[in-house]
Design a protein around this motif. Structure first.
Motif, PDB file in Angstrom:
ATOM      1  N   PRO A  84       0.955  -1.173   0.205  1.00  0.00           N
ATOM      2  CA  PRO A  84       0.069  -0.183   0.001  1.00  0.00           C
ATOM      3  C   PRO A  84       0.741   1.317   0.086  1.00  0.00           C
ATOM      4  CG  PRO A  84      -0.175  -0.936   2.356  1.00  0.00           C
ATOM      5  CD  PRO A  84       0.666  -1.952   1.273  1.00  0.00           C
ATOM      6  N   THR A  85       0.355   2.304  -0.767  1.00  0.00           N
ATOM      7  CA  THR A  85       1.298   3.561  -0.336  1.00  0.00           C
ATOM      8  C   THR A  85       0.368   4.541   0.167  1.00  0.00           C
ATOM      9  OG1 THR A  85       2.054   2.919  -2.748  1.00  0.00           O
ATOM     10  CG2 THR A  85       1.862   5.267  -2.223  1.00  0.00           C
ATOM     11  N   ALA A  86       1.362   5.440   0.996  1.00  0.00           N
ATOM     12  CA  ALA A  86       0.942   6.556   1.718  1.00  0.00           C
ATOM     13  C   ALA A  86       1.511   7.692   1.212  1.00  0.00           C
ATOM     14  CB  ALA A  86       1.242   6.429   3.104  1.00  0.00           C
ATOM     15  N   ASP A  87       0.728   8.678   0.973  1.00  0.00           N
ATOM     16  CA  ASP A  87       1.396   9.991   0.448  1.00  0.00           C
ATOM     17  C   ASP A  87       2.183  10.984   1.290  1.00  0.00           C
ATOM     18  OD1 ASP A  87      -0.707  11.217   1.857  1.00  0.00           O
ATOM     19  OD2 ASP A  87      -1.592  12.291   0.262  1.00  0.00           O
ATOM     20  N   GLY A  88       2.399  10.558   2.523  1.00  0.00           N
ATOM     21  CA  GLY A  88       3.074  11.163   3.439  1.00  0.00           C
ATOM     22  C   GLY A  88       3.739  10.326   4.573  1.00  0.00           C
ATOM     23  N   ARG A  89       4.425  10.761   5.533  1.00  0.00           N
ATOM     24  CA  ARG A  89       5.325  10.125   6.469  1.00  0.00           C
ATOM     25  C   ARG A  89       4.288   9.186   7.242  1.00  0.00           C
ATOM     26  NH1 ARG A  89       9.260  13.155  10.692  1.00  0.00           N
ATOM     27  NH2 ARG A  89      10.442  12.808   8.927  1.00  0.00           N
ATOM     28  N   VAL A  90       4.852   8.018   7.487  1.00  0.00           N
ATOM     29  CA  VAL A  90       4.294   6.944   8.457  1.00  0.00           C
ATOM     30  C   VAL A  90       5.162   7.104   9.706  1.00  0.00           C
ATOM     31  CG1 VAL A  90       3.710   4.478   8.743  1.00  0.00           C
ATOM     32  CG2 VAL A  90       3.124   5.535   6.414  1.00  0.00           C
ATOM     33  N   LYS A  91       4.528   7.345  10.755  1.00  0.00           N
ATOM     34  CA  LYS A  91       5.164   7.308  12.066  1.00  0.00           C
ATOM     35  C   LYS A  91       5.000   6.282  12.976  1.00  0.00           C
ATOM     36  CE  LYS A  91       7.529  10.017  14.879  1.00  0.00           C
ATOM     37  NZ  LYS A  91       7.841   8.945  15.953  1.00  0.00           N
ATOM     38  N   ALA A  92       3.841   5.684  12.898  1.00  0.00           N
ATOM     39  CA  ALA A  92       3.585   4.570  13.669  1.00  0.00           C
ATOM     40  C   ALA A  92       2.677   3.172  13.113  1.00  0.00           C
ATOM     41  CB  ALA A  92       2.737   4.868  15.004  1.00  0.00           C
ATOM     42  N   LEU A  93       3.161   2.109  13.506  1.00  0.00           N
ATOM     43  CA  LEU A  93       2.386   1.068  12.776  1.00  0.00           C
ATOM     44  C   LEU A  93       2.026  -0.038  14.006  1.00  0.00           C
ATOM     45  CD1 LEU A  93       4.916  -0.137  10.354  1.00  0.00           C
ATOM     46  CD2 LEU A  93       2.803   1.010   9.753  1.00  0.00           C
ATOM     47  N   ALA A 107      -2.390  11.921   3.851  1.00  0.00           N
ATOM     48  CA  ALA A 107      -3.699  12.571   3.532  1.00  0.00           C
ATOM     49  C   ALA A 107      -4.354  11.300   2.672  1.00  0.00           C
ATOM     50  CB  ALA A 107      -3.646  13.651   2.682  1.00  0.00           C
ATOM     51  N   ALA A 108      -3.677  10.307   2.374  1.00  0.00           N
ATOM     52  CA  ALA A 108      -4.435   9.486   1.577  1.00  0.00           C
ATOM     53  C   ALA A 108      -3.372   8.134   1.449  1.00  0.00           C
ATOM     54  CB  ALA A 108      -4.449  10.043   0.007  1.00  0.00           C
ATOM     55  N   ILE A 109      -4.211   7.139   1.192  1.00  0.00           N
ATOM     56  CA  ILE A 109      -3.584   5.433   1.164  1.00  0.00           C
ATOM     57  C   ILE A 109      -4.196   5.204  -0.259  1.00  0.00           C
ATOM     58  CG2 ILE A 109      -3.163   3.296   2.260  1.00  0.00           C
ATOM     59  CD1 ILE A 109      -2.028   5.266   3.957  1.00  0.00           C
ATOM     60  N   ASP A 110      -3.052   4.884  -0.861  1.00  0.00           N
ATOM     61  CA  ASP A 110      -3.549   4.314  -2.185  1.00  0.00           C
ATOM     62  C   ASP A 110      -4.402   5.098  -2.978  1.00  0.00           C
ATOM     63  OD1 ASP A 110      -1.881   2.127  -2.207  1.00  0.00           O
ATOM     64  OD2 ASP A 110      -3.315   0.730  -1.440  1.00  0.00           O
ATOM     65  N   ASP A 115      -7.168  10.616   6.728  1.00  0.00           N
ATOM     66  CA  ASP A 115      -6.313  11.767   7.248  1.00  0.00           C
ATOM     67  C   ASP A 115      -5.676  11.302   8.546  1.00  0.00           C
ATOM     68  OD1 ASP A 115      -5.627  14.106   8.570  1.00  0.00           O
ATOM     69  OD2 ASP A 115      -7.722  14.705   9.061  1.00  0.00           O
ATOM     70  N   SER A 116      -4.266  10.971   8.368  1.00  0.00           N
ATOM     71  CA  SER A 116      -3.472  10.518   9.406  1.00  0.00           C
ATOM     72  C   SER A 116      -3.583   9.368  10.091  1.00  0.00           C
ATOM     73  CB  SER A 116      -3.390  11.636  10.275  1.00  0.00           C
ATOM     74  OG  SER A 116      -3.253  13.028   9.931  1.00  0.00           O
ATOM     75  N   LEU A 117      -4.582   8.594   9.781  1.00  0.00           N
ATOM     76  CA  LEU A 117      -4.873   7.272  10.410  1.00  0.00           C
ATOM     77  C   LEU A 117      -5.438   6.315   9.366  1.00  0.00           C
ATOM     78  CD1 LEU A 117      -4.621   5.746  12.986  1.00  0.00           C
ATOM     79  CD2 LEU A 117      -6.912   6.519  13.501  1.00  0.00           C
ATOM     80  N   ALA A 118      -5.196   5.029   9.538  1.00  0.00           N
ATOM     81  CA  ALA A 118      -5.742   4.278   8.336  1.00  0.00           C
ATOM     82  C   ALA A 118      -5.689   2.873   9.074  1.00  0.00           C
ATOM     83  CB  ALA A 118      -5.136   4.202   7.039  1.00  0.00           C
ATOM     84  N   ARG A 119      -6.605   2.123   8.377  1.00  0.00           N
ATOM     85  CA  ARG A 119      -6.595   0.515   8.830  1.00  0.00           C
ATOM     86  C   ARG A 119      -6.365  -0.307   7.513  1.00  0.00           C
ATOM     87  NH1 ARG A 119     -11.586  -2.670  11.766  1.00  0.00           N
ATOM     88  NH2 ARG A 119     -10.895  -4.810  11.618  1.00  0.00           N
TER      89      ARG A 119
END
Length: 375
Positions: A84-93, A107-110, A115-119
């Motif tokens: 998957p592709t995030a359009d900005g920094r990933v800080k936590a998993l 701001a987006a995944i794929d 907004d900053s959080l996704a599953r």
């Protein structure tokens, strides 16, 4: 003493030494590298997930596109198709069941707004369709426990509802938890859970408007009430936490960094000092691992200008291993490089491995950029 008795004693001593030996990882594995900083690492079974600022993994010297998220087979060292592709920094998993929660400054995944959080699905990488929230502020830390995803950072609101740098979500429904409403007066850098508590660390001095809970506090996992018996008050910022059933390990910055061990009552068991910030901590067996941008482990707690060790030191460049029992420095050395050094650590007890991410480009004197694993 008979020869037979002497042999038995020798065998018993050998067995005790084997059992007492720290179960820590020894050597760096062959793994993919990355073209940008790795800020988060998380294990799920035989897979290690990484997140950060990178846009490609480097495999056999060749770039393979990865948009700030990637997955690696921890046993074979192979880059997996999960992408998957995030359009900005990933800080936590955070991995929970068949889901991996991703937090950061995106701001987006794929290409789909998040907004900053996704599953995401741990196997396919597919974006969960209904888990979506609007976050005011930046998430910096996350942890899953007690049926909730706990989130911390500079957060001031979620879905238009005020929050004081902390929030929680129901892991089953994805809904914002309206009961868990703690507040901190400055940013939260790290969250961990254990022993029926949620621990938070960062820059804050007040929690739930109560003074005296500087930089490290414990909360009830359901009500968010302060655990008033836990009040260690570390004198410097808390960057990372690792929690077991009976111990809280913390990584700190300041004038020279430190790794500290606390009881559930908040009493300091031991503290180890370095000549630079300790930014990551994890535990495997009887060993505590520290990562940061330090170069030396100080012989005492005294430090001088810019954190320089005053009373002698041992070289430990960006990485160190400590005894969980008393904090003494272990012989393990696996030097990394760089200014920022190591920013994230995770342990896999089943595989007996340690994964680390950061801004380094070499480990143990050989090229290994921004991600490494020890087994």
């Amino acid at each position: 003493m008979t020869v037979f008795t002497a042999v038995l004693l020798s065998l018993a001593a050998s067995a005790f030494a084997f059992l007492a030996a720290p179960a820590f990882a020894q050597g760096s594995d062959a793994m993919p590298s990355f073209n940008g900083t790795v800020l988060a690492v998380a294990y799920s079974g035989n897979i290690v997930y990484v997140g950060g600022d990178f846009t490609a993994a480097i495999v056999n010297g060749k770039p393979v596109a990865r948009g700030r998220l990637a997955a690696i087979d921890a046993r074979k060292g192979t880059l997996l198709p999960w992408s998957p592709t995030a359009d900005g920094r990933v800080k936590a998993l955070v991995v929970s069941g068949q889901s991996i929660y991703v937090a950061g400054d995106f701001a987006a995944i794929d290409g789909v707004k998040r907004d900053s959080l996704a599953r995401l699905d741990v196997t396919t990488g597919a974006l969960h369709s209904t888990f979506k929230h609007t976050i005011s502020g930046k998430p910096l830390a996350a942890f899953a426990a007690h049926g909730r995803l706990y989130l911390g950072g500079t957060i001031t609101a979620v879905d238009g509802q005020a929050r004081g740098r902390l929030a929680a979500f129901n892991l089953s429904t994805g809904a914002l938890d309206k009961r868990w409403l703690p507040t901190a007066d400055d940013q939260v850098e790290t969250i961990a859970a254990g022993g029926g508590r949620v621990y938070v660390g960062g820059k804050f001095h007040r929690v739930n408007s109560v003074p005296g809970y500087d930089r490290l506090a414990a909360l009830d996992p359901a009500s968010a009430a302060l655990v008033t018996t836990f009040k260690p008050k570390p004198p410097v910022i808390t960057y990372a936490l690792a929690v077991t059933t009976d111990t809280v390990y913390s990584a700190h910055g300041g004038q020279g960094g430190r790794i500290s061990s606390y009881t559930p009552a908040g009493a300091l068991r031991w503290s180890a000092t370095f000549d630079g910030d300790a930014q990551a901590v994890t535990v495997l067996g009887d060993t505590v691992y520290a990562g940061g941008h330090f170069d030396r482990a100080c012989s005492t707690a005294r430090t001088g200008a810019q954190g320089t060790c005053v009373d002698g030191a041992d070289n430990r460049v960006k990485l160190a291993a400590l005894s969980a029992a008393d904090g003494h420095l272990l012989d393990w050395t696996a030097d990394a490089n760089g200014v920022e050094g190591v920013l994230a650590l995770a342990a896999n007890p089943r595989l007996k491995t340690i994964a680390m991410g950061g801004a380094f480009t070499t480990v143990e004197g050989r090229q290994q950029k921004r991600f490494a694993q020890f087994s």
